[in-house]
Design a protein around this motif. Structure first.
Motif, mmCIF file in Angstrom:
data_model
loop_
_atom_site.group_PDB
_atom_site.id
_atom_site.type_symbol
_atom_site.label_atom_id
_atom_site.label_comp_id
_atom_site.label_asym_id
_atom_site.label_seq_id
_atom_site.Cartn_x
_atom_site.Cartn_y
_atom_site.Cartn_z
ATOM 1 N N SER A 236 112.198 3.318 35.225
ATOM 2 C CA SER A 236 112.350 4.098 36.453
ATOM 3 C C SER A 236 111.162 3.851 37.364
ATOM 4 O O SER A 236 110.113 3.370 36.931
ATOM 5 N N ARG B 183 108.874 6.245 39.850
ATOM 6 C CA ARG B 183 108.670 7.665 40.125
ATOM 7 C C ARG B 183 107.647 7.851 41.236
ATOM 8 O O ARG B 183 106.632 7.146 41.287
ATOM 9 N N GLU C 267 107.946 3.575 35.031
ATOM 10 C CA GLU C 267 107.880 4.391 33.816
ATOM 11 C C GLU C 267 109.199 4.274 33.060
ATOM 12 O O GLU C 267 110.250 4.532 33.636
ATOM 13 N N THR D 150 112.593 12.795 42.126
ATOM 14 C CA THR D 150 111.383 11.987 42.312
ATOM 15 C C THR D 150 111.437 10.722 41.458
ATOM 16 O O THR D 150 110.666 9.805 41.672
ATOM 17 N N GLN D 151 112.351 10.707 40.480
ATOM 18 C CA GLN D 151 112.409 9.574 39.553
ATOM 19 C C GLN D 151 113.704 8.804 39.785
ATOM 20 O O GLN D 151 114.785 9.402 39.824
ATOM 21 N N TYR E 68 116.213 5.594 38.706
ATOM 22 C CA TYR E 68 116.600 4.674 37.624
ATOM 23 C C TYR E 68 116.775 3.260 38.171
ATOM 24 O O TYR E 68 117.455 3.059 39.184
ATOM 25 N N TYR F 162 112.060 5.645 30.575
ATOM 26 C CA TYR F 162 112.500 6.989 30.179
ATOM 27 C C TYR F 162 112.311 7.196 28.680
ATOM 28 O O TYR F 162 112.108 8.305 28.225
#
Ligand code: IPT
Length: 985
Positions: free
Chosen positions: A891, A893, A960, A924-925, A927, A962
């Motif tokens: 992701s 973010r 980041e 805010t995140q 994929y 998940y």
């Protein structure tokens, strides 16, 4: 918060039509038993490969509970991952998947259709066929689905005649789409060896209906060779198209009992449906009872509480209570909307919702398992393996505590098996309540439990089974719920469960007195009158009990606590045999060759496993690696799946070299807009009233998605004091205005659709010369057509634009130009399609694409330390290395504050993977699916920042994962991502 308009109209509409007519319950049980339990098989006369009766659908003669989940290929723009997700459906024991087909996704312009690349629907059919899921096709033409125009193509906004009505213009457009999509659907029907077993007509067409339109759809599908049964999803139990003109072969309805406000997730409404069976008997008794959309999560609006809250609202407890209520009512076709929600990337969503369409569904947006997924598996496996459940009629059992606990009795019409579905009358009750049921069985009449307690602990529901022949055994009753049972050769096995610490009783028929029971101290056993009763507390793990001597074959009873039960998988190795494996995060497939079984699946940590296999299987591999199994007692093998930490690498974006360019030259009065479209229409086809001329609705000029620009030029005079503007666009839209290059203000549509810019004479307005107003409109898609009233034709633009202080204003006092995405309906980037890019200068010039030469741009670092007005573009590249054999869904973010308002568009390798509103949230995140992102190589990242306030600063952005799984994820090909060079040709 935002959005309420659209939602309220949905709930009002539902309230208005859901009036319940009370009729006495007809007792079908006796009648059906007299008929010998066989109600007549029906077909539509076009194929008998799919038939049905009052209970279920039958596929190739096989009766089945259709346990289906909704999946949208267009919400996962990486076809290689479709197989991954559908394998997960199958692993959870779904036997069906429902596909909506999105007209606008395939058709940027009237007459133009595209089924290539990410739009290759054949790959979705292939994935379903490969894993063995039956497919429900839902091609609309209208599909709703929180999509731009509810799935209609934007060009349909040009249609003069009403949509979803029988009229020549709409018929022609409808036929154009169906001709294109039916080719794929027809070729993939079961009659052609494909997976498609049912086909839906339109969607929830329940307001402003037109039977001729439905009949026309039916005829068109038929003309195009669709022979599988037609279905229709009424918005509720309202009788729309249940009978008569336009009615489908198997009518059904939709239901979302928890609604769509996730901000108070644990306050469930007490609105379980209890009248469905009566309604079904009145309405379409000769067809199975079908809920074509039952709530599997909820969408969340801009500014909403976020998907973790929606998951909380529609969690595994909800799945227990509400789905089991469906089964109690008689539902035997159930499609859970959504089972995998995915991503409303680019401009595909309607204004209400933001980029993530995670939906709080069973499988999360990045493809991860949830407790609800495992709960659905517990239910689905029961429904597929305890067959008498499929042919039941209702009876009224006797029980105590019946003011508090509702018990629906379901009696099989073919065998003596009965089921008792227990739930709190008050679905949201969190009380612990005890109850007893009087059961009548072929082994005698009892009140159960006989020697322990039977409870419902809060939001739970239980299906209890009595008088049930399974494999070579006869169950008298069980107060634990059944997961599944299986003949393993030398012995049978059954898995039962309830919440940890709850009492349980399990009673089977035995012969003679020499029955042996091997179990630990937590289980007591007693035999009387030929019935062996086990009494126990459900453990925190799984307790084995081995019964021998008293039954034809030995029986292994696996008594599981709920958490432990969630991790049991009953994976089929052929049509009749399932193997049992406990422990893994995900078991995708199992296959047997000679004496060895090969499992594929995913683990998130080193995992102890227990495996129960047919006698002739003595070794096992996991993802191709041999697993050391130890033969424990009672035919239970044990072993360990070792998790090896991978060396996952990805660029630290804080350390990356970023490039920056300003991106709103349109604000400059000197900007050359001579190539822009002149906005000179005096009438519009939209449904939005306007106050001034010319029409400033972008769709009327062929621009449908993303950011729009309007530039108005007027000759100054001493009279003119300013101007007045009113924007019209969806929820979460915003607009920014400049005069002669000076920032005048930025507005969110919710609070400031209208703004009068006054007192500008003597300051910004050049009284002697030419003045230029520049307007940027951040749009969020078009409305849908839920009520079939052409609301999708609401405009995006300005309803009013007039000078202030002018006595003889004419419609030409301001000359307007409009700009949107490059090429309008003639897409500059057909590969990424009609919803990828809008009308930002950088988008039109390919700044978002891989290979764009940004070397002349300024160096920058993110978080941005400078305040920027207007549009700013940032570019960098990043590397990822996720080794084969691992799945680490990635992701991006944003970490920042919302002191000043801005919006961003995130481009990864040229794909618009998300719209972000730092002032609204909640997302805010974002994929970045594998295939869009190269997980073993380099990627291009571009972020366009649109300042709504005068100054904005992009905050921190990080990559980041998940989660990290050691995984059998199928190979995923990189999605074709044309670069800047391709665009120049
Ligand atoms: C139902 C629609 O059929 C479906 O497309 C989707 O929009 C869903 O709602 C909500 O996510 S309509 C139902 C709310 C009455």
């Amino acid at each position: 918060m935002l959005l309420k308009g659209a939602l309220t109209s949905i709930s009002l509409a539902i309230a208005a039509v859901t009036s319940v007519i009370a009729v006495p319950i007809r007792q079908n049980l006796a009648r059906r038993q007299n008929e010998g339990g066989n109600s007549t098989d029906l077909t539509n006369g076009l194929t008998d490969l799919v038939s049905w009766d009052t209970y279920t659908v039958k596929v190739q003669g096989e009766r089945l509970f259709l346990f289906s989940g909704e999946f949208h290929y267009y919400r996962l723009p990486s076809p290689g991952l479709w197989l991954d997700i559908l394998q997960k459906f199958k692993a959870l024991d779904y036997n069906g998947v429902s596909f909506y087909f999105f007209w606008g996704y395939h058709s940027p312009k009237k007459g133009v259709y595209d089924f290539e690349g990410i739009r290759d629907v054949q790959k979705a059919f292939d994935a379903a066929a490969e894993v063995g899921l039956h497919v429900i096709t839902r091609a609309g033409p209208y599909i709703n689905s929180e999509l731009d125009c509810g799935g209609f193509p934007s060009w349909l906004m040009d249609m003069h005649s009403p949509a979803r009505k029988y009229n020549p213009e709409n018929n022609a457009n409808t036929e154009e789409w169906l001709t294109a999509i039916d080719k794929y659907m027809a070729a993939n029907q079961i009659t052609e060896g494909g997976p498609v077993i049912m086909n839906q007509l339109d969607n929830e067409f329940s307001f402003n209906t037109d039977p001729h339109y439905m009949e026309h759809l039916k005829q068109k599908f038929l003309d195009d060779g669709m022979v599988v049964p037609t279905i229709f999803n009424d918005v509720g139990t309202n009788g729309n198209f249940a009978r008569g003109e336009g009615a489908p072969d198997i009518y059904g309805w939709d239901r979302y009992p928890a609604g769509f406000d996730c901000s108070n997730p644990l306050a469930w409404p007490n609105n379980r449906s209890t009248d469905w069976r009566d309604y079904h008997e009145r309405t379409n008794d000769e067809q199975p009872m079908a809920v074509y959309e039952f709530q599997g999560g909820a969408f969340d609006p801009w500014g909403g509480p976020g998907y973790p809250e929606c998951y909380k609202m529609v969690n595994e407890q909800y799945a227990k209570v509400y789905y089991k209520n469906n089964y109690a009512q008689g539902i035997r076709i159930q499609n859970l909307y959504m089972t995998y929600g995915g991503t409303s990337w680019g401009g595909i969503p309607k204004p209400t919702v933001y980029t993530s369409y995670d939906y709080g569904a069973a499988i999360t947006e990045p493809g991860l398992m949830t407790t609800k997924a495992y709960e659905n598996k517990l239910q689905a496996t029961f429904l597929h393996t305890v067959k008498p459940f499929l042919t039941t009629e209702r009876f009224e059992p006797e029980s105590d505590n019946s003011d508090i606990i509702l018990i629906d009795g379901l009696a099989d019409v073919n065998t003596p098996t009965k089921f008792y579905v227990a739930q709190h009358w008050l679905s949201k009750s969190e009380d612990l309540d005890e109850f007893h049921i009087k059961i009548e069985t072929t082994d005698g009449n009892f009140e159960i439990p006989r020697s322990s307690k039977l409870v419902l602990n809060g939001r739970d529901a239980k299906i209890l089974t009595t008088d049930f022949d399974f494999n070579s055994q006869h169950l008298v009753y069980s107060t634990s719920e059944i997961f599944t049972h299986q003949d393993m050769g030398s012995h049978d096995v059954i898995v039962v469960y309830a919440y940890e610490e709850e009492d349980g009783e399990f009673a089977i028929k035995v012969n003679g007195d020499d029955t042996q029971v091997e179990a630990d101290d937590s289980v007591t056993s007693e035999t009387a009158d030929g019935i062996l009763q086990l009494t126990y507390k459900h453990p925190s793990g799984t307790t084995p009990v081995y019964i021998s001597g008293g039954t034809e074959k030995d029986l292994l009873v696996l008594i599981a606590g709920y958490r432990s039960a969630l991790r049991w998988w009953a994976t089929p190795i052929n049509k009749d045999t399932r193997v049992l494996i406990h422990g893994p995060y995900l078991v995708r497939t199992a296959s047997v060759s000679e004496s060895s079984i090969a499992f594929t699946g995913d683990i998130d940590e080193t995992t102890a496993i227990q495996v129960v296999l047919p006698d002739d299987i003595t070794s096992m591999t996991w993802n191709g690696e041999q697993v050391q199994l130890e033969q424990g007692e009672h035919g239970i093998w044990t072993g360990t799946l070792e998790f090896t930490e991978p060396d996952i690498q990805y660029t630290d974006l804080q350390e990356a070299t970023w490039k920056y360019s300003p991106g709103s030259p349109e604000a400059d009065p000197e900007f050359d807009d001579s190539e822009w479209v002149t906005a000179d229409h005096l009438s519009t086809n939209s449904t939005t009233p306007h106050d001034t001329w010319p029409i400033l609705y972008a769709d009327d000029y062929g621009f449908h998605t993303g950011v729009l620009w309007f530039r108005g030029t007027f000759n100054g005079s001493s009279e003119i004091t300013g101007f007045n503007l009113t924007a019209h666009s969806g929820d979460a839209s915003a607009w920014v205005a400049w005069l002669n290059g000076e920032y005048l203000g930025g507005f969110d549509i919710e609070n400031n659709a209208n703004h009068a810019f006054t007192d500008l004479n003597g300051t910004l307005i050049d009284a002697e010369g030419e003045n230029v107003i520049s307007l940027l409109l951040w749009t969020t898609g078009h409305e849908d057509d839920f009520n079939a009233d052409d609301d999708y034709k609401q405009a995006r633009g300005f309803t009013q634009a007039e000078l202030l202080g002018v006595s003889n204003q004419t419609i030409w006092s301001i000359d307007w130009k409009v700009q949107g995405n490059l090429g309008g309906e003639d897409l500059a980037d057909p590969v990424r399609g009609p919803y990828n890019e809008g009308g930002l200068y950088g988008e039109r010039n390919g700044w978002h694409l891989p290979g764009f030469p940004d070397n002349e741009w300024e160096d920058a670092s993110i978080p941005e330390s400078n305040s920027r007005t207007g549009v700013s573009w940032y570019r960098t590249s990043f590397e990822v290395n996720i080794p084969d054999g691992y799945d680490a869904p990635l992701s991006l973010r944003y970490i920042d504050d919302s002191k000043t308002r801005y919006r961003t568009i995130l481009y990864v390798n040229g794909w618009n993977m998300g719209r972000y509103a730092n002032d609204l949230g909640p997302q805010t995140q974002y994929y970045l699916p594998k295939g869009i992102v190269n997980t073993q190589g380099e990627n291009t990242l571009a972020i366009a920042v649109i300042a709504i306030d005068e100054a904005a600063q992009l905050g921190q952005v990080i990559l980041e994962p998940y989660d990290v799984l050691q995984s059998a994820i199928p190979p995923v090909e990189l999605v074709e991502s044309p670069g800047y060079d391709a665009r120049q040709q």
